[in-house]
Structure formats: C-alpha cells, structure tokens
Design a protein around this motif. Structure first.
Motif, PDB file in Angstrom:
ATOM      1  N   LEU A 105       0.822  -1.200   0.000  1.00  0.00           N
ATOM      2  CA  LEU A 105       0.000   0.000   0.000  1.00  0.00           C
ATOM      3  C   LEU A 105       0.861   1.258   0.000  1.00  0.00           C
ATOM      4  O   LEU A 105       2.034   1.222   0.365  1.00  0.00           O
ATOM      5  CB  LEU A 105      -0.926   0.015   1.226  1.00  0.00           C
ATOM      6  N   GLN A 106       0.253   2.366  -0.393  1.00  0.00           N
ATOM      7  CA  GLN A 106       0.945   3.644  -0.372  1.00  0.00           C
ATOM      8  C   GLN A 106       1.068   4.169   1.058  1.00  0.00           C
ATOM      9  O   GLN A 106       0.280   3.813   1.937  1.00  0.00           O
ATOM     10  CB  GLN A 106       0.186   4.664  -1.229  1.00  0.00           C
ATOM     11  N   LEU A 107       2.055   5.035   1.272  1.00  0.00           N
ATOM     12  CA  LEU A 107       2.238   5.633   2.589  1.00  0.00           C
ATOM     13  C   LEU A 107       0.981   6.379   3.030  1.00  0.00           C
ATOM     14  O   LEU A 107       0.534   6.241   4.176  1.00  0.00           O
ATOM     15  CB  LEU A 107       3.420   6.605   2.564  1.00  0.00           C
ATOM     16  N   ALA A 108       0.400   7.162   2.136  1.00  0.00           N
ATOM     17  CA  ALA A 108      -0.778   7.949   2.488  1.00  0.00           C
ATOM     18  C   ALA A 108      -1.970   7.047   2.799  1.00  0.00           C
ATOM     19  O   ALA A 108      -2.799   7.378   3.652  1.00  0.00           O
ATOM     20  CB  ALA A 108      -1.129   8.903   1.344  1.00  0.00           C
ATOM     21  N   GLU A 109      -2.047   5.903   2.142  1.00  0.00           N
ATOM     22  CA  GLU A 109      -3.172   4.997   2.349  1.00  0.00           C
ATOM     23  C   GLU A 109      -3.125   4.359   3.732  1.00  0.00           C
ATOM     24  O   GLU A 109      -4.123   4.336   4.460  1.00  0.00           O
ATOM     25  CB  GLU A 109      -3.159   3.919   1.259  1.00  0.00           C
ATOM     26  N   VAL A 143     -19.168   8.656  11.121  1.00  0.00           N
ATOM     27  CA  VAL A 143     -18.737   9.323   9.885  1.00  0.00           C
ATOM     28  C   VAL A 143     -17.268   9.006   9.608  1.00  0.00           C
ATOM     29  O   VAL A 143     -16.871   8.765   8.461  1.00  0.00           O
ATOM     30  CB  VAL A 143     -18.958  10.847   9.993  1.00  0.00           C
ATOM     31  N   GLY A 144     -16.452   8.999  10.659  1.00  0.00           N
ATOM     32  CA  GLY A 144     -15.045   8.683  10.485  1.00  0.00           C
ATOM     33  C   GLY A 144     -14.830   7.288   9.933  1.00  0.00           C
ATOM     34  O   GLY A 144     -13.992   7.081   9.044  1.00  0.00           O
ATOM     35  N   PHE A 145     -15.594   6.330  10.427  1.00  0.00           N
ATOM     36  CA  PHE A 145     -15.450   4.965   9.925  1.00  0.00           C
ATOM     37  C   PHE A 145     -15.987   4.833   8.497  1.00  0.00           C
ATOM     38  O   PHE A 145     -15.532   3.974   7.739  1.00  0.00           O
ATOM     39  CB  PHE A 145     -16.144   3.976  10.857  1.00  0.00           C
ATOM     40  N   VAL A 146     -16.933   5.682   8.127  1.00  0.00           N
ATOM     41  CA  VAL A 146     -17.356   5.734   6.725  1.00  0.00           C
ATOM     42  C   VAL A 146     -16.166   6.168   5.860  1.00  0.00           C
ATOM     43  O   VAL A 146     -15.956   5.650   4.755  1.00  0.00           O
ATOM     44  CB  VAL A 146     -18.551   6.696   6.543  1.00  0.00           C
ATOM     45  N   GLY A 147     -15.377   7.127   6.387  1.00  0.00           N
ATOM     46  CA  GLY A 147     -14.173   7.540   5.673  1.00  0.00           C
ATOM     47  C   GLY A 147     -13.203   6.387   5.466  1.00  0.00           C
ATOM     48  O   GLY A 147     -12.588   6.259   4.403  1.00  0.00           O
ATOM     49  N   VAL A 148     -13.065   5.532   6.481  1.00  0.00           N
ATOM     50  CA  VAL A 148     -12.211   4.351   6.336  1.00  0.00           C
ATOM     51  C   VAL A 148     -12.744   3.437   5.235  1.00  0.00           C
ATOM     52  O   VAL A 148     -11.980   2.902   4.415  1.00  0.00           O
ATOM     53  CB  VAL A 148     -12.103   3.592   7.665  1.00  0.00           C
ATOM     54  N   LEU A 149     -14.057   3.253   5.185  1.00  0.00           N
ATOM     55  CA  LEU A 149     -14.655   2.417   4.144  1.00  0.00           C
ATOM     56  C   LEU A 149     -14.416   3.006   2.754  1.00  0.00           C
ATOM     57  O   LEU A 149     -14.228   2.275   1.779  1.00  0.00           O
ATOM     58  CB  LEU A 149     -16.157   2.257   4.392  1.00  0.00           C
ATOM     59  N   VAL A 150     -14.423   4.340   2.678  1.00  0.00           N
ATOM     60  CA  VAL A 150     -14.138   4.984   1.393  1.00  0.00           C
ATOM     61  C   VAL A 150     -12.709   4.664   0.948  1.00  0.00           C
ATOM     62  O   VAL A 150     -12.448   4.419  -0.239  1.00  0.00           O
ATOM     63  CB  VAL A 150     -14.340   6.514   1.503  1.00  0.00           C
ATOM     64  N   ILE A 151     -11.775   4.655   1.902  1.00  0.00           N
ATOM     65  CA  ILE A 151     -10.384   4.329   1.570  1.00  0.00           C
ATOM     66  C   ILE A 151     -10.247   2.861   1.180  1.00  0.00           C
ATOM     67  O   ILE A 151      -9.611   2.515   0.179  1.00  0.00           O
ATOM     68  CB  ILE A 151      -9.463   4.640   2.760  1.00  0.00           C
ATOM     69  N   VAL A 152     -10.852   1.988   1.974  1.00  0.00           N
ATOM     70  CA  VAL A 152     -10.700   0.542   1.780  1.00  0.00           C
ATOM     71  C   VAL A 152     -11.488   0.052   0.575  1.00  0.00           C
ATOM     72  O   VAL A 152     -11.044  -0.812  -0.174  1.00  0.00           O
ATOM     73  CB  VAL A 152     -11.137  -0.200   3.063  1.00  0.00           C
ATOM     74  N   ARG A 153     -12.717   0.585   0.396  1.00  0.00           N
ATOM     75  CA  ARG A 153     -13.613   0.211  -0.703  1.00  0.00           C
ATOM     76  C   ARG A 153     -13.818  -1.299  -0.799  1.00  0.00           C
ATOM     77  O   ARG A 153     -13.495  -1.932  -1.812  1.00  0.00           O
ATOM     78  CB  ARG A 153     -13.065   0.742  -2.028  1.00  0.00           C
ATOM     79  N   PRO A 154     -14.339  -1.908   0.257  1.00  0.00           N
ATOM     80  CA  PRO A 154     -14.580  -3.356   0.198  1.00  0.00           C
ATOM     81  C   PRO A 154     -15.671  -3.690  -0.821  1.00  0.00           C
ATOM     82  O   PRO A 154     -16.617  -2.940  -1.012  1.00  0.00           O
ATOM     83  CB  PRO A 154     -15.052  -3.684   1.625  1.00  0.00           C
ATOM     84  N   GLY A 155     -15.511  -4.826  -1.478  1.00  0.00           N
ATOM     85  CA  GLY A 155     -16.520  -5.272  -2.424  1.00  0.00           C
ATOM     86  C   GLY A 155     -16.352  -4.728  -3.818  1.00  0.00           C
ATOM     87  O   GLY A 155     -17.170  -5.033  -4.692  1.00  0.00           O
ATOM     88  N   GLN A 160      -7.785  -4.226  -1.960  1.00  0.00           N
ATOM     89  CA  GLN A 160      -6.541  -4.973  -1.784  1.00  0.00           C
ATOM     90  C   GLN A 160      -6.556  -5.654  -0.424  1.00  0.00           C
ATOM     91  O   GLN A 160      -6.786  -4.994   0.593  1.00  0.00           O
ATOM     92  CB  GLN A 160      -5.327  -4.037  -1.871  1.00  0.00           C
ATOM     93  N   PRO A 161      -6.301  -6.957  -0.384  1.00  0.00           N
ATOM     94  CA  PRO A 161      -6.293  -7.657   0.907  1.00  0.00           C
ATOM     95  C   PRO A 161      -5.328  -7.046   1.916  1.00  0.00           C
ATOM     96  O   PRO A 161      -5.516  -7.185   3.122  1.00  0.00           O
ATOM     97  CB  PRO A 161      -5.872  -9.086   0.520  1.00  0.00           C
ATOM     98  N   ALA A 162      -4.294  -6.348   1.436  1.00  0.00           N
ATOM     99  CA  ALA A 162      -3.312  -5.765   2.354  1.00  0.00           C
ATOM    100  C   ALA A 162      -3.923  -4.718   3.273  1.00  0.00           C
ATOM    101  O   ALA A 162      -3.354  -4.419   4.326  1.00  0.00           O
ATOM    102  CB  ALA A 162      -2.156  -5.152   1.568  1.00  0.00           C
ATOM    103  N   VAL A 163      -5.077  -4.165   2.893  1.00  0.00           N
ATOM    104  CA  VAL A 163      -5.698  -3.166   3.770  1.00  0.00           C
ATOM    105  C   VAL A 163      -6.141  -3.805   5.078  1.00  0.00           C
ATOM    106  O   VAL A 163      -6.275  -3.107   6.101  1.00  0.00           O
ATOM    107  CB  VAL A 163      -6.890  -2.464   3.085  1.00  0.00           C
TER     108      VAL A 163
END
Length: 301
Positions: A105-109, A143-155, A160-163
């Motif tokens: 993964l990227q550093l920012a991710e 809302v913060g955890f929604v932000g995590v879902l936006v980053i991870v984008r499951p489904g 990426q499994p590395a998340v």
C-alpha cells in the motif's frame, strides 16, 4: 516575592506553544521518514519482522541509555506488569502489521487508515474506561469509519487484501492507546517508556534465526538503524512538544503527517494517492478534528 510561584506571561505562553507546535511538526516528519524507510526496506526484500525487530532493538538501546535502574531508581517497578506486557506487544504488533502493509500500500493509504485509531479509542473508551460518548460524538465516530470504508472500498475491484493488515495495525494501535491511558494513572511515564519495547523484543528474539535478513548494501543497514532512530527521535520530540503546549493545541498538527506521506510517497516511490484515499482521509481527519473540538468543550485547557 520568595515562596510565590511565578506564572509565565501571555508572551511566554505563546512562545512555548509555538515551540511545541514546531516540535510536533518535527515529530510527524520523523514518523513519515520511519514509514518511508520501512517501505524501502520491504521493497528491497528485507523481512518486515526483522525491520520491526530493529525498530525496537535500536529504540530500547537508546531509551535504556537514559532510563534504567541506575539513572532512574525504581523504574522497573510497576503496579500492572501484565498490562505493561500487553501494551508492549500491542505496540510491536501494530508496527509489524504496518510494515507488512507498506509492502503493498501507499504511505498515504496506510496512514489515513491509522488516523481512525482515535475514533476507535473514543468508541471503545465507554466499555473499557467508562468514558461514554455523547450522541454527537458517536455520529462523528460513525462518519469517520465511513471515511475508512471509502479508503478501503470493500466489495469493489480495487480492494486490496493488504488493507486488512492496515486495519489490524489501526486496531492494535487503538488498544495500545487505551492501555497507555490506563497505565498513566498507576505507573510513571519513565516506567511505561522503559517497558515499551521489551516484551515485543523478548517474543521476537527466539525467531531471529528465521527472520534474519542480510541486506545487500550498507545503505540498507543504515535504513534498518534509521527506522529505530526515526521512531525514537520522533517520540522524544513528542514528549518535548507536550511539555511546552497542551495536547488540544498540538493534536491538529499530527495530521500534517499526511502531507509528508504524500510528498515522500511521490518522491521516493512515484505514488500518486488515489482520489478515494484523499476523500476518505479527509473524512477521517475531519471526524478526528470534530472529536477534538468536543474534547476541548468537555475539558477546558
């Protein structure tokens, strides 16, 4: 007048706070260099477990030079040895998972996901510490955890499994913060710092024959020492910053690490953050800043 404590004037308070902010900015710069060094080592084929061992091996040596039973009598005495051990293992696990995640993964991710740790702490503080959140704070956490879902984008295809490693890092770090808060009430800061890396090193030492890496160049050895130096110096500057300014003044500047991560990721690895990473990271940061503002309202400086 003898016997009367002198209080710093407004000008001195402002200077100390500015110094604290500068030190905090230095802290996050060191932490960003730590992650960049770990990613460089991982891409060069160095086992992330060995990098983690070096991270805390160097740190323990440096800390022990200043905090030890000779210079600080009674430093090994703790009222909750089991909690010190658990905290040390959580810190070690958090770092190892982060180093494994940085291979893919990227550093920012990875950093954007880790920024959700304070949100997890706010959520877990109720059942574990008796610090229950108000409905507004719970909404901000959601809302913060929604932000995590936006980053991870499951489904979706980009997942990426590395998340999952990065999420594990975030959870370990959240429980590490909770353990730190519990220990702050019963053990000295010096004692907690002394135990920080010991348990993880004790667990990893028997595994060294299997995780040992022999880097191909002196530069990689310098980076292995560097991850320990960057981490230790970063935490040292963090302590100095908090000695000069309140936590609620310094906390927003922790998020400037994201800027360093984007810059180093682009310069060293050619990484351009995905727009969803930036959007999700912005949501997580905004939620964290809102929780910080609520904390200021509940606990005036």
């Amino acid at each position: 007048m003898p016997g009367v404590a002198e209080h710093p004037g407004p000008g001195e308070v402002r200077r100390r706070r500015l110094a604290g902010i500068v030190l905090m900015c230095g802290t996050v710069a060191f932490f960003a260099c730590l992650d960049a060094s770990a990613k460089t080592l991982a891409l060069a084929g160095v086992d992330p477990l060995f990098t983690t061992f070096m991270r805390y091996g160097v740190s323990v040596v440096m800390v022990s030079a200043f905090i030890n039973p000779v210079t600080t009598p009674g430093v090994v005495r703790t009222r909750r040895l089991w909690l010190q051990v658990v905290r040390s293992l959580l810190l070690f696990g958090s770092t190892a998972l982060n180093f494994f995640a940085l291979r893919h993964l990227q550093l920012a991710e990875t950093l954007s996901i880790q920024f959700a740790a304070p949100l997890a702490v706010a959520l877990l503080a109720g059942p574990l510490l008796g610090e229950w959140s108000s409905p507004r704070r719970l909404a901000a956490i959601a809302v913060g955890f929604v932000g995590v879902l936006v980053i991870v984008r499951p489904g979706v295809g980009a997942f990426q499994p590395a998340v999952l490693l990065s999420l594990g890092n975030m959870l370990c770090y959240a429980f590490y913060l909770i353990a730190t808060r519990k220990l702050a009430a019963i053990d000295s800061t010096a004692t907690t710092m002394f135990y920080s890396g010991l348990a993880g090193l004790a667990v990893m030492a028997p595994l060294l024959p299997w995780i040992w890496s022999d880097p191909a160049s002196p530069g990689l050895w310098l980076l292995l020492v560097g991850v320990g130096l960057f981490g230790t110096l970063g935490h040292w500057l963090l302590v100095l910053a908090h000695a000069r300014a309140p936590a609620n003044v310094l906390a927003p500047f922790l998020y400037t690490q994201l800027l360093w991560s984007v810059l180093l990721g682009y310069l060293l690895f050619g990484d351009v953050p995905h727009r969803w990473t930036l959007i999700g990271g912005a949501i997580v940061v905004a939620s964290g800043l809102y929780l910080l503002s609520q904390e200021r309202t509940r606990r005036p400086a």
